[in-house]
Design a protein around this motif. Sequence first.
Motif, PDB file in Angstrom:
ATOM      1  N   ALA A 392       0.830  -1.200   0.000  1.00  0.00           N
ATOM      2  CA  ALA A 392       0.000   0.000   0.000  1.00  0.00           C
ATOM      3  C   ALA A 392       0.866   1.252   0.000  1.00  0.00           C
ATOM      4  CB  ALA A 392      -0.917   0.002   1.218  1.00  0.00           C
ATOM      5  N   GLN A 393       0.550   2.173  -0.909  1.00  0.00           N
ATOM      6  CA  GLN A 393       1.174   3.488  -0.929  1.00  0.00           C
ATOM      7  C   GLN A 393       0.099   4.519  -0.583  1.00  0.00           C
ATOM      8  OE1 GLN A 393       2.919   4.655  -4.638  1.00  0.00           O
ATOM      9  NE2 GLN A 393       3.648   6.626  -3.887  1.00  0.00           N
ATOM     10  N   THR A 436       8.302  -0.290  -8.870  1.00  0.00           N
ATOM     11  CA  THR A 436       9.726  -0.097  -8.657  1.00  0.00           C
ATOM     12  C   THR A 436      10.438  -1.402  -8.966  1.00  0.00           C
ATOM     13  OG1 THR A 436       9.297   1.494  -6.866  1.00  0.00           O
ATOM     14  CG2 THR A 436      11.518   0.527  -6.979  1.00  0.00           C
ATOM     15  N   ILE A 437      11.498  -1.316  -9.762  1.00  0.00           N
ATOM     16  CA  ILE A 437      12.321  -2.489 -10.060  1.00  0.00           C
ATOM     17  C   ILE A 437      13.472  -2.559  -9.057  1.00  0.00           C
ATOM     18  CG2 ILE A 437      13.753  -3.657 -11.775  1.00  0.00           C
ATOM     19  CD1 ILE A 437      10.865  -3.544 -12.581  1.00  0.00           C
ATOM     20  N   LEU A 438      13.629  -3.693  -8.416  1.00  0.00           N
ATOM     21  CA  LEU A 438      14.710  -3.904  -7.456  1.00  0.00           C
ATOM     22  C   LEU A 438      15.565  -5.093  -7.886  1.00  0.00           C
ATOM     23  CD1 LEU A 438      12.756  -3.604  -4.067  1.00  0.00           C
ATOM     24  CD2 LEU A 438      14.172  -1.859  -5.146  1.00  0.00           C
ATOM     25  N   PRO A 439      16.851  -5.104  -7.510  1.00  0.00           N
ATOM     26  CA  PRO A 439      17.671  -6.289  -7.793  1.00  0.00           C
ATOM     27  C   PRO A 439      17.227  -7.497  -6.972  1.00  0.00           C
ATOM     28  CG  PRO A 439      18.901  -4.689  -6.487  1.00  0.00           C
ATOM     29  CD  PRO A 439      17.642  -4.010  -6.913  1.00  0.00           C
ATOM     30  N   GLN A 440      16.676  -7.253  -5.783  1.00  0.00           N
ATOM     31  CA  GLN A 440      16.105  -8.306  -4.967  1.00  0.00           C
ATOM     32  C   GLN A 440      15.171  -7.677  -3.941  1.00  0.00           C
ATOM     33  OE1 GLN A 440      19.573 -10.154  -3.240  1.00  0.00           O
ATOM     34  NE2 GLN A 440      19.492  -8.860  -1.438  1.00  0.00           N
ATOM     35  N   LEU A 441      14.208  -8.452  -3.476  1.00  0.00           N
ATOM     36  CA  LEU A 441      13.285  -7.956  -2.465  1.00  0.00           C
ATOM     37  C   LEU A 441      13.951  -8.034  -1.100  1.00  0.00           C
ATOM     38  CD1 LEU A 441       9.929  -9.628  -3.592  1.00  0.00           C
ATOM     39  CD2 LEU A 441      10.735  -7.309  -4.074  1.00  0.00           C
ATOM     40  N   PRO A 442      13.734  -7.032  -0.248  1.00  0.00           N
ATOM     41  CA  PRO A 442      14.323  -7.107   1.092  1.00  0.00           C
ATOM     42  C   PRO A 442      13.678  -8.235   1.880  1.00  0.00           C
ATOM     43  CG  PRO A 442      12.749  -5.309   0.977  1.00  0.00           C
ATOM     44  CD  PRO A 442      12.899  -5.840  -0.428  1.00  0.00           C
ATOM     45  N   SER A 443      14.461  -8.835   2.747  1.00  0.00           N
ATOM     46  CA  SER A 443      13.931  -9.917   3.566  1.00  0.00           C
ATOM     47  C   SER A 443      14.442  -9.785   4.982  1.00  0.00           C
ATOM     48  CB  SER A 443      14.325 -11.281   2.995  1.00  0.00           C
ATOM     49  OG  SER A 443      15.733 -11.447   3.036  1.00  0.00           O
ATOM     50  N   THR A 444      13.704 -10.363   5.910  1.00  0.00           N
ATOM     51  CA  THR A 444      14.188 -10.468   7.273  1.00  0.00           C
ATOM     52  C   THR A 444      15.272 -11.542   7.308  1.00  0.00           C
ATOM     53  OG1 THR A 444      12.634 -12.199   7.904  1.00  0.00           O
ATOM     54  CG2 THR A 444      11.857  -9.925   8.061  1.00  0.00           C
ATOM     55  N   LEU A 445      15.999 -11.617   8.410  1.00  0.00           N
ATOM     56  CA  LEU A 445      17.023 -12.656   8.519  1.00  0.00           C
ATOM     57  C   LEU A 445      16.409 -14.044   8.590  1.00  0.00           C
ATOM     58  CD1 LEU A 445      19.789 -11.152  10.832  1.00  0.00           C
ATOM     59  CD2 LEU A 445      19.795 -11.442   8.360  1.00  0.00           C
ATOM     60  N   ARG A 452       7.118  -4.604   5.460  1.00  0.00           N
ATOM     61  CA  ARG A 452       7.193  -3.401   6.297  1.00  0.00           C
ATOM     62  C   ARG A 452       8.281  -2.470   5.795  1.00  0.00           C
ATOM     63  NH1 ARG A 452       9.876  -1.630  11.083  1.00  0.00           N
ATOM     64  NH2 ARG A 452      11.128  -3.535  11.103  1.00  0.00           N
ATOM     65  N   LYS A 453       9.421  -3.034   5.428  1.00  0.00           N
ATOM     66  CA  LYS A 453      10.518  -2.216   4.909  1.00  0.00           C
ATOM     67  C   LYS A 453      10.140  -1.586   3.570  1.00  0.00           C
ATOM     68  CE  LYS A 453      15.511  -2.312   4.181  1.00  0.00           C
ATOM     69  NZ  LYS A 453      16.742  -3.140   4.307  1.00  0.00           N
ATOM     70  N   LEU A 454       9.420  -2.326   2.737  1.00  0.00           N
ATOM     71  CA  LEU A 454       8.967  -1.758   1.469  1.00  0.00           C
ATOM     72  C   LEU A 454       7.995  -0.615   1.706  1.00  0.00           C
ATOM     73  CD1 LEU A 454       8.442  -5.032  -0.611  1.00  0.00           C
ATOM     74  CD2 LEU A 454      10.316  -3.378  -0.845  1.00  0.00           C
ATOM     75  N   ARG A 455       7.048  -0.801   2.617  1.00  0.00           N
ATOM     76  CA  ARG A 455       6.082   0.280   2.899  1.00  0.00           C
ATOM     77  C   ARG A 455       6.748   1.512   3.478  1.00  0.00           C
ATOM     78  NH1 ARG A 455       2.613  -4.230   4.461  1.00  0.00           N
ATOM     79  NH2 ARG A 455       3.433  -4.133   6.578  1.00  0.00           N
ATOM     80  N   SER A 456       7.876   1.305   4.205  1.00  0.00           N
ATOM     81  CA  SER A 456       8.539   2.437   4.844  1.00  0.00           C
ATOM     82  C   SER A 456       9.117   3.421   3.835  1.00  0.00           C
ATOM     83  CB  SER A 456       9.656   1.934   5.761  1.00  0.00           C
ATOM     84  OG  SER A 456      10.748   1.419   5.022  1.00  0.00           O
TER      85      SER A 456
END
Length: 459
Positions: A392-393, A436-445, A452-456
């Motif tokens: 969501a944006q 948005t094009i990203l090289p990889q999606l962020p992930s938790t460990l 959550r990081k994407l929405r931020s």
Amino acid sequence: MTYVDLVLQRLSTDDERDAIVGGDTRLTRAQARDLLFRLADGLTRRGVERGDGVAVYVGNTPEAVLLNVAVHLVGGRLVYVPPEPGTAELKALIERAEVDAVVVDPEFGTQLDGWHLQDLPGDPVERTPAPDFATVMYTGGTTGLPKLAVHRSGKTGLWETRASRPPMNILSNTLITHGSGAGTAMTALLTGSKLVLGPSKFDADTFVRLARDEQINMTIFVPPMMYEVLDHPDCPGPQFHVMVGGAPLAPKRLRQAIEKWGPVVNQGYGMTEAHAIAMMPAAEVDLDRPDTLRTVGRRNPLMEVETRDGDVWVRGPFVMEGYWGEPTLEETSDGWFNTGDMGYFDDDGYLYLNDRSKDVIVTGRTSDNVYSRLLDDFLVTLPGIRQAAAVAQPDEALGEAVHLFLVTDGSDVDFDSIRDSVVAELGELYQPRGFTILPQLPSTLVGKVDKRKLRSQFR
């Protein structure tokens, strides 16, 4: 009898058989048993008694696996410390957990002070395991400071049933301080399997090497990890059974895995607060019946599962007692827990998950729900898109608008074409307003996509 008694029984036979492998360390059963007692002695010498809380900030090492068991052996309350928060948040979490000791592995992280894992072992003093203990597990860590879910030893028994399974060569890819990694380690020790630990941060190259060198025949993934392996140029062929949990699989990716490895991909549905809610065995997945690629399976016979106004509620022996420092579920809801998932059952008793409630995008003039998981699964069927996450944006006119984060295979993607395909398949409500094009999606460990990081990024 607890699982600790059964683990000690396993480690007392076939002394020279491999028990735990991680990094440069390889422990036989005899060596693992010796180290388990030495770690328990180290805790006892430092004053840890039954009921005391011991926080562990450790990575995927054989010593850490045995430390966790040692805390239970002496009857302690094992508190898993998450890797994601910053130092101040970690200290606040430990204070809230009311622990009596902290054990850290400096090679995993230096954010916390405590007894060093490497300095902890004492003498190999044999002890009779305590009859009860507790485990405090942090929640997933994608929505702020985690809560602390309490599981008591008596509520998640059935150790003998798990211990009756045949031994395997198991490769664990998730952190041993997370529910799936901890469960995998316990299963391996109970069954007398060889437990091979992947690195604390998943790496597909390492997975490919370990799968080959250690002759792995069972492995555990969360979905993004499995996708990375499937996309790896040296992805192994059929050799192992697969258990996937943490989030539902995209149907296209599940089909790809079955075509690559055979009918060996099992899905488990559970979470930190409620383990083993449902299971979709590999044998029940039928490539000619698309719905079987979308369901998380039928409920565990030992669990009660209901949907109430679209929310999934559960009750049973694998549900937590409650959150640490808060009233128990028995006190507040007669043992029922709202999972935060939205879903429904079909006429055959199969459960389907639409989305996590926190990931639903509320948009349009009538504030309708867009289920982001449905959109994520559709996007990866489009040419050139390997991974996708819809979030969501904020939007003044619509309340929230659909924004896409995409990982491509290197080819150019046309947003207008993507938007038209989404509308044609899912309707106007799902129309994305940006991408948005990203090289990889962020992930938790832990390996989950961190929405959550994407929405931020829109704050």
